[in-house]
Design an enzyme around this catalytic site. Sequence first.
Site, PDB file in Angstrom:
ATOM      1  N   ASP A 133       0.801  -1.223   0.000  1.00 38.66           N
ATOM      2  CA  ASP A 133       0.000   0.000   0.000  1.00 38.66           C
ATOM      3  C   ASP A 133       0.838   1.279   0.000  1.00 38.66           C
ATOM      4  O   ASP A 133       0.385   2.321  -0.451  1.00 38.66           O
ATOM      5  CB  ASP A 133      -0.958   0.023   1.195  1.00 38.66           C
ATOM      6  CG  ASP A 133      -0.250  -0.073   2.540  1.00 38.66           C
ATOM      7  OD1 ASP A 133       0.994  -0.094   2.564  1.00 38.66           O
ATOM      8  OD2 ASP A 133      -0.941  -0.126   3.570  1.00 38.66           O
ATOM      9  N   HIS A 134       2.079   1.221   0.477  1.00 34.05           N
ATOM     10  CA  HIS A 134       2.864   2.436   0.661  1.00 34.05           C
ATOM     11  C   HIS A 134       3.701   2.829  -0.565  1.00 34.05           C
ATOM     12  O   HIS A 134       4.092   3.986  -0.684  1.00 34.05           O
ATOM     13  CB  HIS A 134       3.817   2.269   1.856  1.00 34.05           C
ATOM     14  CG  HIS A 134       3.178   2.560   3.175  1.00 34.05           C
ATOM     15  ND1 HIS A 134       2.078   1.891   3.620  1.00 34.05           N
ATOM     16  CD2 HIS A 134       3.496   3.454   4.148  1.00 34.05           C
ATOM     17  CE1 HIS A 134       1.733   2.354   4.823  1.00 34.05           C
ATOM     18  NE2 HIS A 134       2.578   3.301   5.150  1.00 34.05           N
ATOM     19  N   ASP A 193       2.518  -0.771  11.210  1.00 36.35           N
ATOM     20  CA  ASP A 193       1.943   0.472  10.710  1.00 36.35           C
ATOM     21  C   ASP A 193       1.269   1.130  11.897  1.00 36.35           C
ATOM     22  O   ASP A 193       0.534   0.468  12.643  1.00 36.35           O
ATOM     23  CB  ASP A 193       0.924   0.190   9.596  1.00 36.35           C
ATOM     24  CG  ASP A 193       0.437   1.466   8.930  1.00 36.35           C
ATOM     25  OD1 ASP A 193      -0.254   2.251   9.623  1.00 36.35           O
ATOM     26  OD2 ASP A 193       0.711   1.682   7.742  1.00 36.35           O
ATOM     27  N   ARG A 475      -2.830  12.528   9.439  1.00 37.15           N
ATOM     28  CA  ARG A 475      -1.684  13.353   9.828  1.00 37.15           C
ATOM     29  C   ARG A 475      -1.543  14.547   8.909  1.00 37.15           C
ATOM     30  O   ARG A 475      -1.834  14.467   7.722  1.00 37.15           O
ATOM     31  CB  ARG A 475      -0.392  12.531   9.794  1.00 37.15           C
ATOM     32  CG  ARG A 475      -0.384  11.464  10.860  1.00 37.15           C
ATOM     33  CD  ARG A 475       0.964  10.818  11.039  1.00 37.15           C
ATOM     34  NE  ARG A 475       0.835   9.866  12.128  1.00 37.15           N
ATOM     35  CZ  ARG A 475       1.219   8.591  12.089  1.00 37.15           C
ATOM     36  NH1 ARG A 475       1.796   8.131  11.007  1.00 37.15           N
ATOM     37  NH2 ARG A 475       1.047   7.808  13.124  1.00 37.15           N
ATOM     38  N   SER A 670       4.509   8.105  12.484  1.00 32.11           N
ATOM     39  CA  SER A 670       4.594   6.777  11.890  1.00 32.11           C
ATOM     40  C   SER A 670       5.409   5.817  12.747  1.00 32.11           C
ATOM     41  O   SER A 670       6.313   6.209  13.485  1.00 32.11           O
ATOM     42  CB  SER A 670       5.233   6.887  10.506  1.00 32.11           C
ATOM     43  OG  SER A 670       5.534   5.616   9.989  1.00 32.11           O
ATOM     44  N   ARG A 672       7.579   3.858  11.641  1.00 30.99           N
ATOM     45  CA  ARG A 672       8.770   3.463  10.879  1.00 30.99           C
ATOM     46  C   ARG A 672      10.010   3.329  11.750  1.00 30.99           C
ATOM     47  O   ARG A 672      10.500   4.275  12.346  1.00 30.99           O
ATOM     48  CB  ARG A 672       9.004   4.426   9.719  1.00 30.99           C
ATOM     49  CG  ARG A 672       9.371   5.838  10.090  1.00 30.99           C
ATOM     50  CD  ARG A 672       9.347   6.749   8.888  1.00 30.99           C
ATOM     51  NE  ARG A 672       8.005   6.865   8.343  1.00 30.99           N
ATOM     52  CZ  ARG A 672       7.566   7.933   7.673  1.00 30.99           C
ATOM     53  NH1 ARG A 672       8.347   8.965   7.472  1.00 30.99           N
ATOM     54  NH2 ARG A 672       6.344   7.967   7.208  1.00 30.99           N
TER      55      ARG A 672
END
Length: 782
Positions: A133-134, A193, A475, A670, A672
């Site tokens: 999806d990213h 995620d 965001r 995020s 990440r």
Amino acid sequence: RCTYCKPEIFREWLSILALSKGVRRYHASRVLCQRAKVAMSQFEPSEFVNYEKLEKNINIVRKRLDRPLTLSEKIVYGHLDDPAKQDIERGKTYLRLRPDRVAMQDATAQMAMLQFISSGLPRVAVPSTIHCDHLIEAQLGGEKDLRRAKVIDLYFAPAFYLLEAFFLHKSLLLSQIILENYSYPGVMLIGTDSHTPNGGGLGAICIGVGGADAVDVMAGIPWELKCPKVIGVKLTGSLSGWSSPKDVILKVAGILTVKGGTGAIIEYHGPGVDSISCTGMATICNMGAEIGATTSVFPYNSRMKTYLSKTGRAAIASLADEFQEHLKPDPGCPYDQLIEINLNELKPLINGPFTPDLAHTVEEVGAVAEKKGWPVDIRVGLIGSCTNSSYEDMGRSAAVAKQALAHGVKCKSQFTITPGSEQIRATIERDGYSKILRDVGGVVLANACGPCIGQWDRKDTKKGEKNTIVTSYNRNFTGRNDANPETHAFVTSPEIVTALSLAGTLKFNPEVDFLTGSDGKKFKLEPPDADELPKLEFDPGQDTYQHPPKDGSSQHVDVSPTSQRLQLLEPFDKWNGKDLEDMLILIKVKGKCTTDHISAAGPWLKFRGHLDNISNNLLIGAINIENDKANTVRNALTQEFGPVPDTARYYKKEGINWVVVGDENYGEGSSREHAALEPRHLGGRAIIVKSFARIHETNLKKQGLLPLTFADPADYDKIHPVDKLSIVGLKDFAPGKPLKCIIKHPNGSQETIVLNHTFNETQIEWFQAGSALNRMKELQKH
């Protein structure tokens, strides 16, 4: 006795047996077992919902605590590795948990899988999925963008998913797919995620984590989580008019701020819950990540049952009905904080710019914008993303657009639509919503994150040009959507985005203001009304699911040493047993520093599998307090100013350790983990700040870094970018015992300050071993 069956059901069947001559016990047991065994999802017929274990653990903990339990506690404690002996104190003890499954999005999955490969384990211990999806960039529209992504190799293609027991979904938003397929009442799921909490809309505990945490669960190691506090949000009344579920979380964000939910689960309850659709509840839970919450959850109710049935999981709904006492809070359960919201009084909200907790009513935002000097003309309106891309969301936006079309009006602003899944895309195409949205001027993008995470090849505005956009995303940090620090992004509901895009200005309030039709006559938009779920069954669209091989034991991953996209990981160095002395300050960060500032997304996502290449974006968005500039820091050895990553590499080459000094809620946003991997890779040893966001703090610990906080926040002002720092006391590093930091100023003077930490014994072992992955390997040898 069937281990899957509840005692009362078993006794019922015994009664039937007694009345049925000639029916053997064996046959009844088989029927009973078939009735009780319910698959977790259509993709994993051999993995079953296990409410019996949940019930057993809850009963053990209930007896120990001797008090009513919140829903959050029931599900979290119901997944304890050892419910009989685990210390349980909200906000203090660390829990060892056994989540049911793992979900990863393509960008974070690359590093998670590289770490899993490094562990040496042949297969995962729990069902694990990867969702693409990213890595699809929004530019022209869904089909063209997807085709372009494949051509330029942005699409997630590595063969990681070939490892046994992995599943792959292509071009689908992780959070939406979790809701449609994998979340169910009472399940515990972790995902790489930060918006994994979307699954809380189905009464689940779904928590966003870094890749290293996912590796623990995939490896069958108990997963650690600080026992969360529980913030209760009592909802009364019901939503109506232009107010929507998005306004609930925008209101909560305004109350709690971006860090007010840190270390807590947000638990919604009260009579107002039943007025919100299941996907509406998911929207609220999804955006709970923006207030720092561990996750958010709603109690099981009829809206969830309807959604489960509509998405092919009626058997799970029936089973949940039998165990519903464990899927809702006990009367009188204690909350650490209680917020009450009357939905009857809730007005449409729009939050921003630059932070998701700056709340305004739609009625007032135009005047506020003019006063603050924010652009009131709206360049682009964007709806969808993992937060607001349900059938109901698309229907409410289409209802607004349809009214405008009836008067010959199209959007004054550019308008984009991002479906949340292939199922949503196909269904809104079939039911005519997509056509309405296109006719009003919209462009339907691919089922991907797109502009929400910076994957937006924006053409209408130059970098540095002041402009305003409105989105239904989650965001709106500086530069988040388009890498332009002058883009003022506001977050609101999809229907308000649509209305504002029609008007083209923040000064429009659809509750009272009028638009002008093509005939010159004024008209007022009516509050949108749309079906919660399609009248027909969902259209599944294209089959985007890729099954794993029946036997993946012979699969392996080869990575070219010249690849610019993938790089096998090398173990980080172990702690040498000494204090960290005379470390240089790479950067003292001024103000907000999210994971977007630490490790930018957008064009950098293609390097998510190559640690050295992606490290070239380290802290390039953070503001240096020394000069109020981004990506320009002083090299303490040469006295020249240069990019942050280049300076870090210079220090690493010279064998000099360095630290980062930061402000409040460092690392929000995020999940990440590259924001933790990069400083470790380039020679960082510690991050010293006023406070951390939960996921980022854990990610730093996992990679062998020291996330430390000032015992006195005012000590932030004692440190200057030209100072040297020493962290002492590491030989006696212990849980609850602060460390000392000696600040050495250039004039020869020194100051000593106290630094706090949240390490437990296991996490200290990660630091000593060099990383959690290193420690895992050490334990395997024993």
